[in-house]
Design an enzyme around this catalytic site. Sequence first.
Site, PDB file in Angstrom:
ATOM      1  N   ASP A   1      -8.771   1.354   6.493  1.00 29.96           N
ATOM      2  CA  ASP A   1      -9.866   1.449   5.612  1.00 29.96           C
ATOM      3  C   ASP A   1     -10.966   2.399   6.716  1.00 29.96           C
ATOM      4  O   ASP A   1     -11.452   3.082   6.554  1.00 29.96           O
ATOM      5  CB  ASP A   1     -10.684  -0.369   5.696  1.00 29.96           C
ATOM      6  CG  ASP A   1     -12.888   0.385   5.520  1.00 29.96           C
ATOM      7  OD1 ASP A   1     -12.417   0.574   4.139  1.00 29.96           O
ATOM      8  OD2 ASP A   1     -13.398  -0.032   6.270  1.00 29.96           O
ATOM      9  N   GLY A   2     -10.492   1.663   8.118  1.00 32.41           N
ATOM     10  CA  GLY A   2     -11.126   2.298   9.681  1.00 32.41           C
ATOM     11  C   GLY A   2     -10.649   4.213   9.481  1.00 32.41           C
ATOM     12  O   GLY A   2     -11.523   5.186   9.351  1.00 32.41           O
TER      13      GLY A   2
END
Length: 136
Positions: free
Chosen positions: A19-20
């Site tokens: 996600d990051g």
Amino acid sequence: MNKQQAALLNGIALAYIGDGVYEVFVRDYLLSKGLTKPAQLQKHATQFVSAKAQAKIFAAMEALGFLTEEELNYFKRGRNAHSKTTAKNTDVVTYRISTGFEAVIGILHLTHQEERLQELWEFCVKVIENPTPEEK
């Protein structure tokens, strides 16, 4: 982290880093397009980072056989992981597909498969920037 260590992580941990990493790709891309106003950035980022957008990208990948067998295994690990987080603005199935998508990005990042990660990102851009006639 080496490949063995990354392979031992659960699907939620892979999705967490994925996600990051994906968020950075999106932000870099939007700034490179000349978008600088917060409202514009948020609107355009949502087209990439929402669970619905990520599920759409995965569906396109699946239809074209884009992911390798190993990547599909990590997708399934992320999709099938039991998260304590609940889906926001979407159904549970879409949310889980999104988690699987992020897990693939996570394993590629952690195992330093930068070229493949770039290919995946370019695929994402094509899917999001070129909507089908039904989506317009």
